[in-house]
Design a protein around this motif. Structure first.
Motif, PDB file in Angstrom:
ATOM      1  N   LEU A 230       0.916  -1.204  -0.168  1.00 54.95           N
ATOM      2  CA  LEU A 230       0.159  -0.043  -0.296  1.00 54.95           C
ATOM      3  C   LEU A 230       0.747   1.125   0.070  1.00 54.95           C
ATOM      4  N   VAL A 231       1.838   1.309   0.630  1.00 54.05           N
ATOM      5  CA  VAL A 231       2.723   2.509   0.813  1.00 54.05           C
ATOM      6  C   VAL A 231       3.502   2.637  -0.267  1.00 54.05           C
ATOM      7  N   PHE A 232       3.936   1.529  -1.025  1.00 49.40           N
ATOM      8  CA  PHE A 232       4.681   1.720  -2.249  1.00 49.40           C
ATOM      9  C   PHE A 232       3.682   1.973  -3.328  1.00 49.40           C
ATOM     10  N   VAL A 233       2.418   1.588  -3.392  1.00 44.12           N
ATOM     11  CA  VAL A 233       1.707   2.060  -4.511  1.00 44.12           C
ATOM     12  C   VAL A 233       1.283   3.531  -4.206  1.00 44.12           C
ATOM     13  N   TYR A 234       1.117   3.839  -3.138  1.00 41.29           N
ATOM     14  CA  TYR A 234       0.702   5.380  -2.753  1.00 41.29           C
ATOM     15  C   TYR A 234       1.698   6.257  -3.180  1.00 41.29           C
ATOM     16  N   THR A 235       2.943   5.885  -2.891  1.00 43.01           N
ATOM     17  CA  THR A 235       4.179   6.715  -3.117  1.00 43.01           C
ATOM     18  C   THR A 235       4.177   7.164  -4.538  1.00 43.01           C
ATOM     19  N   LEU A 236       4.141   5.910  -5.383  1.00 39.69           N
ATOM     20  CA  LEU A 236       4.306   6.231  -6.975  1.00 39.69           C
ATOM     21  C   LEU A 236       2.926   7.021  -7.472  1.00 39.69           C
ATOM     22  N   LEU A 237       1.728   6.551  -6.765  1.00 34.95           N
ATOM     23  CA  LEU A 237       0.533   7.677  -6.916  1.00 34.95           C
ATOM     24  C   LEU A 237       0.957   8.893  -6.784  1.00 34.95           C
ATOM     25  N   TYR A 238       1.386   9.321  -5.445  1.00 33.15           N
ATOM     26  CA  TYR A 238       1.408  10.675  -4.892  1.00 33.15           C
ATOM     27  C   TYR A 238       2.607  11.318  -6.071  1.00 33.15           C
TER      28      TYR A 238
ATOM     29  N   ILE B 189       8.766  15.491  -7.814  1.00 30.60           N
ATOM     30  CA  ILE B 189       9.440  15.226  -6.564  1.00 30.60           C
ATOM     31  C   ILE B 189      10.095  13.996  -6.531  1.00 30.60           C
ATOM     32  N   ALA B 190      11.110  13.842  -5.523  1.00 29.81           N
ATOM     33  CA  ALA B 190      11.699  12.708  -5.771  1.00 29.81           C
ATOM     34  C   ALA B 190      11.031  11.517  -5.121  1.00 29.81           C
ATOM     35  N   PHE B 191      11.458  10.167  -5.015  1.00 27.29           N
ATOM     36  CA  PHE B 191      10.623   9.141  -4.660  1.00 27.29           C
ATOM     37  C   PHE B 191      10.557   9.064  -3.046  1.00 27.29           C
TER      38      PHE B 191
ATOM     39  N   VAL C  74       3.836  10.245   2.083  1.00 27.11           N
ATOM     40  CA  VAL C  74       2.696   9.138   2.038  1.00 27.11           C
ATOM     41  C   VAL C  74       2.725   8.670   3.748  1.00 27.11           C
ATOM     42  N   ILE C  75       3.901   8.334   4.182  1.00 24.15           N
ATOM     43  CA  ILE C  75       4.115   8.004   5.671  1.00 24.15           C
ATOM     44  C   ILE C  75       3.098   8.950   6.633  1.00 24.15           C
ATOM     45  N   GLU C  76       3.587  10.090   6.388  1.00 20.81           N
ATOM     46  CA  GLU C  76       2.859  11.270   7.052  1.00 20.81           C
ATOM     47  C   GLU C  76       1.394  11.245   7.014  1.00 20.81           C
ATOM     48  N   ALA C  77       1.017  11.127   5.995  1.00 19.73           N
ATOM     49  CA  ALA C  77      -0.446  10.947   5.470  1.00 19.73           C
ATOM     50  C   ALA C  77      -1.244   9.855   6.081  1.00 19.73           C
TER      51      ALA C  77
ATOM     52  N   MET D   2      -5.699  16.688  -6.261  1.00 20.41           N
ATOM     53  CA  MET D   2      -4.773  16.282  -5.553  1.00 20.41           C
ATOM     54  C   MET D   2      -5.170  16.383  -3.957  1.00 20.41           C
ATOM     55  N   ASN D   3      -5.997  17.131  -3.712  1.00 26.36           N
ATOM     56  CA  ASN D   3      -6.617  17.176  -2.317  1.00 26.36           C
ATOM     57  C   ASN D   3      -7.505  15.946  -1.868  1.00 26.36           C
ATOM     58  N   LEU D   4      -7.937  15.624  -2.942  1.00 27.08           N
ATOM     59  CA  LEU D   4      -8.932  14.287  -2.676  1.00 27.08           C
ATOM     60  C   LEU D   4      -7.870  12.888  -2.702  1.00 27.08           C
ATOM     61  N   ILE D   5      -6.990  12.943  -3.188  1.00 26.63           N
ATOM     62  CA  ILE D   5      -5.656  12.022  -3.362  1.00 26.63           C
ATOM     63  C   ILE D   5      -5.058  11.969  -1.569  1.00 26.63           C
ATOM     64  N   VAL D   6      -4.743  12.965  -1.217  1.00 24.26           N
ATOM     65  CA  VAL D   6      -4.433  13.266   0.122  1.00 24.26           C
ATOM     66  C   VAL D   6      -5.472  12.902   1.186  1.00 24.26           C
ATOM     67  N   VAL D   7      -6.646  13.360   1.153  1.00 16.41           N
ATOM     68  CA  VAL D   7      -7.749  12.937   1.879  1.00 16.41           C
ATOM     69  C   VAL D   7      -7.681  11.380   1.898  1.00 16.41           C
ATOM     70  N   TRP D   8      -7.943  11.042   0.958  1.00 17.27           N
ATOM     71  CA  TRP D   8      -7.952   9.489   0.801  1.00 17.27           C
ATOM     72  C   TRP D   8      -7.027   8.579   1.541  1.00 17.27           C
ATOM     73  N   MET D   9      -6.025   9.123   1.149  1.00 17.06           N
ATOM     74  CA  MET D   9      -4.625   8.534   1.873  1.00 17.06           C
ATOM     75  C   MET D   9      -4.823   8.641   3.341  1.00 17.06           C
ATOM     76  N   ASN D  10      -5.149   9.812   3.966  1.00 18.52           N
ATOM     77  CA  ASN D  10      -5.461   9.821   5.423  1.00 18.52           C
ATOM     78  C   ASN D  10      -6.572   8.843   5.936  1.00 18.52           C
ATOM     79  N   LEU D  11      -7.586   8.625   4.971  1.00 15.49           N
ATOM     80  CA  LEU D  11      -8.682   7.833   5.436  1.00 15.49           C
ATOM     81  C   LEU D  11      -8.403   6.402   5.199  1.00 15.49           C
ATOM     82  N   SER D  12      -7.507   6.064   4.337  1.00 16.70           N
ATOM     83  CA  SER D  12      -6.840   4.860   4.409  1.00 16.70           C
ATOM     84  C   SER D  12      -6.160   4.469   5.817  1.00 16.70           C
ATOM     85  N   GLY D  13      -5.262   5.177   6.045  1.00 17.96           N
ATOM     86  CA  GLY D  13      -4.583   4.978   7.418  1.00 17.96           C
ATOM     87  C   GLY D  13      -5.551   5.002   8.507  1.00 17.96           C
ATOM     88  N   VAL D  14      -6.456   5.544   8.657  1.00 17.39           N
ATOM     89  CA  VAL D  14      -7.378   5.505   9.791  1.00 17.39           C
ATOM     90  C   VAL D  14      -8.168   4.063   9.629  1.00 17.39           C
ATOM     91  N   LEU D  15      -8.596   3.618   8.489  1.00 19.26           N
ATOM     92  CA  LEU D  15      -9.306   2.349   8.086  1.00 19.26           C
ATOM     93  C   LEU D  15      -8.343   1.268   8.403  1.00 19.26           C
TER      94      LEU D  15
END
Length: 214
Positions: A18-26, A38-40, A47-50, A68-81
């Motif tokens: 999940l972290v790897f996919v989100y990193t590439l996505l971001y 931005i660098a990998f 992604v880790i912070e989100a 972009m904001n929706l992607i970040v919000v989704w990453m936040n929700l993913s962390g909580v879920l």
């Protein structure tokens, strides 16, 4: 690999993927929607912070588009879920499995026979004790053997019969007999240890409750 170890591997693998996919996505989204390259590892940090909801570093000024904001919000929700899903699906079963995989270490039996230790010869003795409706507990220092006996519904505890605390765990003060079936040298040590721990007249000092078998 036992079940709880397999669950840990699955959980860690899923989180890493999940972290790897989100990193590439971001990284891709920042370049595509914000025009910022931005660098990998910078993307990985965000992604880790989100996912951990620990913060967003210095990239917040670049999120000018809704996507972009929706992607970040989704990453936040993913962390909580991830936390809420991991607890019931992985963490709680892991604790339950770990407890289940631990061999029994004490018994509450009384007026019972203590058998040290387990080998196929004890099956005959166990059959006779069960036929006479006499409770018994087996002491063995091999956790796998004890766990197997516990799984089969046989009262057994894990411990070294040459240590007093093992006999304390076997409730020797409430026992009616001790069967020492280890080896010539160890049987002597087992009996002396049991006598040192025991305070009931059936086992000490007359030794009438002690039986050795080799």
């Amino acid at each position: 690999m036992i079940e709880w170890q397999r669950r840990i591997v699955m959980l860690l693998s899923a989180v890493a993927l999940l972290v790897f996919v989100y990193t590439l996505l971001y990284q891709w989204a920042m370049l595509t929607f914000e025009g910022v390259e931005i660098a990998f590892f910078d993307s990985l940090q965000v992604v880790i912070e989100a996912l951990t909801t620990a913060g967003f570093g210095g990239d917040t000024g670049y999120w000018n588009t809704a996507i972009m904001n929706l992607i970040v919000v989704w990453m936040n929700l993913s962390g909580v879920l991830l936390v809420f899903l991991a607890l019931p699906l992985f963490v709680v079963p892991l604790f339950q499995q770990a407890l289940k995989d631990n061999p029994q270490e004490s018994t509450e039996l009384t007026d019972h026979v203590i058998i040290c230790s387990y080998n196929p010869r004890e099956d005959v003795l166990r059959s006779k004790l069960e036929a006479a409706d006499v409770p018994y507990v087996i002491i063995d220092d091999d956790p796998k053997t004890v766990l197997d006996l516990n799984t089969r519904g046989i009262e057994a505890i894990c411990g070294d019969p040459e240590y007093e605390q093992t006999f304390r765990a076997a409730n020797i003060n409430e026992a009616q007999a001790l069967v020492a079936d280890v080896s010539d040298e160890e049987n002597i040590s087992v009996i002396l240890t049991a006598i040192a721990r025991c305070t009931i007249s059936k086992l000490a000092p007359t030794y009438r409750g002690v039986v050795t078998s080799v």
